[in-house]
Scaffold this motif. Structure first.
Motif, PDB file in Angstrom:
ATOM      1  N   LEU A 171      34.199   1.602  75.856  1.00  0.00           N
ATOM      2  CA  LEU A 171      33.471   0.792  76.836  1.00  0.00           C
ATOM      3  C   LEU A 171      34.352   0.473  78.037  1.00  0.00           C
ATOM      4  O   LEU A 171      33.884   0.532  79.185  1.00  0.00           O
ATOM      5  CB  LEU A 171      32.961  -0.500  76.196  1.00  0.00           C
ATOM      6  N   ALA A 172      35.609   0.146  77.799  1.00  0.00           N
ATOM      7  CA  ALA A 172      36.525  -0.141  78.906  1.00  0.00           C
ATOM      8  C   ALA A 172      36.626   1.058  79.843  1.00  0.00           C
ATOM      9  O   ALA A 172      36.613   0.910  81.072  1.00  0.00           O
ATOM     10  CB  ALA A 172      37.902  -0.511  78.367  1.00  0.00           C
ATOM     11  N   LEU A 173      36.702   2.253  79.279  1.00  0.00           N
ATOM     12  CA  LEU A 173      36.789   3.468  80.090  1.00  0.00           C
ATOM     13  C   LEU A 173      35.488   3.719  80.853  1.00  0.00           C
ATOM     14  O   LEU A 173      35.509   4.108  82.027  1.00  0.00           O
ATOM     15  CB  LEU A 173      37.114   4.671  79.203  1.00  0.00           C
ATOM     16  N   ASP A 174      34.357   3.490  80.189  1.00  0.00           N
ATOM     17  CA  ASP A 174      33.060   3.666  80.850  1.00  0.00           C
ATOM     18  C   ASP A 174      32.907   2.702  82.030  1.00  0.00           C
ATOM     19  O   ASP A 174      32.429   3.088  83.111  1.00  0.00           O
ATOM     20  CB  ASP A 174      31.914   3.450  79.858  1.00  0.00           C
ATOM     21  N   ILE A 175      33.278   1.450  81.820  1.00  0.00           N
ATOM     22  CA  ILE A 175      33.148   0.453  82.882  1.00  0.00           C
ATOM     23  C   ILE A 175      34.109   0.768  84.030  1.00  0.00           C
ATOM     24  O   ILE A 175      33.752   0.617  85.205  1.00  0.00           O
ATOM     25  CB  ILE A 175      33.395  -0.966  82.330  1.00  0.00           C
TER      26      ILE A 175
END
Length: 354
Positions: free
Chosen positions: A323-327
């Motif tokens: 999720l951190a990478l997606d955001i």
């Protein structure tokens, strides 16, 4: 421009070393494919993590560094935040371990502020053993709210299920007095902005749950829904935000109403987190929305009862990294769109027409 995958630096605060944090962190990056997506930097001590790695019979190679300019891309980097030894006792509440957890977290936050890491993923801490004269915060979120620009909001995420909170870590008997028009407006606007810039949803739909049973039943069961929440939602809706409610919380998740909305905002902690954790099946992520930087964490705690037993499920931590990478990618795209020539011209025309 979006960086090449391995150039995205994921900072990781190690959390309580007597809990399951180090286990789920190391197991996440035991899969070499994770290193094709990012470069992790664990803020801890390489000797301690090497010992823990052997305890769980893991085979990944840890690369110890003393400065962030020594990061090796595509490797599991461990920044030596401290050098003194620690006696680990899995499952035990230990003040010394708590102090090292905060050293890790504070150092990682500093690196995030300075742009030396791109995102931060935090392993679980014990909220009791971290307290000291230098650190008097209930947890990660409150400290990040102080250190980073914006207004922090806990947003629980699992695929398309997103649950935010109007109030978080306060006693239930104090929730009602915290619900003001200003707070509700701030939280709804924070969620809306996060959905647009962090999740690439152009016209987000937001649902708000009522405080009282049956959302107050028109004022029969408490006045807050009718006198505070409902008129505030209408005011925000009239200004163009697609926000709806207040909805009775008891049936909202059971009859799948949540599927019609991009985010749900609960009035208080358990009202939102109990249904979220029931539906997320151990893959939920805690995202701190509303800040200038990106921080995620797994949706579980230290789990002392299984610490050191090689039983911890690392899926929530792995999802927190994803999720951190997606955001991060979503924010890069959002910034590029915001400064595109067409957008600049549109903003100028809008200004001229006022």
């Amino acid at each position: 421009m979006i960086k090449n995958a391995e150039n995205i630096i994921v900072g990781i605060s190690i959390g309580d070393l007597n809990g399951i944090g180090s286990e789920v962190v190391l197991k996440t990056f035991e899969d070499p494919r994770m290193l094709e997506l990012c470069t992790p930097v664990i803020f801890a001590n390489v000797k301690i993590l090497s010992f823990i790695k052997k305890t769980f019979e893991l085979t990944s190679i840890l690369h110890g560094i003393d400065r962030l300019d020594q990061i090796v891309l595509g490797k599991i980097n461990v920044l030596n935040v401290w050098r003194d030894g620690i006696d680990l006792n899995f499952g035990v509440n230990d003040e010394t371990v708590g102090k090292q957890a905060i050293k890790s977290f504070v150092a990682a936050t500093k690196a995030l502020k300075e742009g030396l890491i791109d995102v931060l993923v935090t392993a679980p801490i014990n909220k009791y053993n971290i307290q000291s004269e230098d650190f008097k915060f209930p947890g990660h979120t409150d400290y990040l709210d102080q250190e980073l620009e914006g207004n922090a909001l806990m947003l629980m995420v699992q695929d398309n299920l997103r649950v935010g909170l109007l109030t978080d870590h306060i006693p239930v008997n104090e929730v009602a007095k915290h619900l003001t028009e200003a707070l509700i407006i701030q939280k709804i606007e924070t969620v809306k902005k996060a959905l647009i810039q962090d999740f690439s949803i152009n016209k987000p739909k937001i649902a708000v749950l009522g405080l009282n049973p049956h959302a107050g039943d028109g004022g029969v069961i408490g006045k807050e829904d009718e006198e505070i929440i409902k008129p505030t939602i209408k005011k925000i809706f009239d200004k163009g935000t697609l926000v709806f409610g207040p909805f009775a919380a008891d049936g909202f998740f059971g009859n799948n109403q949540y599927e019609k909305y991009d985010a749900v905002i609960a009035a208080y902690h358990d009202q939102g987190l109990i249904p979220f954790k029931t539906l997320s099946f151990g893959k939920g992520v805690n995202y701190t929305a509303g800040l200038s930087k990106i921080r995620t964490s797994p949706d579980h705690g230290t789990a002392y009862e299984i610490a050191g037993k090689n039983k911890a499920d690392f899926n929530s931590f792995k999802e927190a990294v994803y999720l951190a990478l997606d955001i991060y990618s979503s924010r890069v795209r959002y910034k590029e769109i915001s400064v595109s020539p067409m957008k600049i011209r549109e903003k100028q025309e809008e200004k001229n027409n006022r």
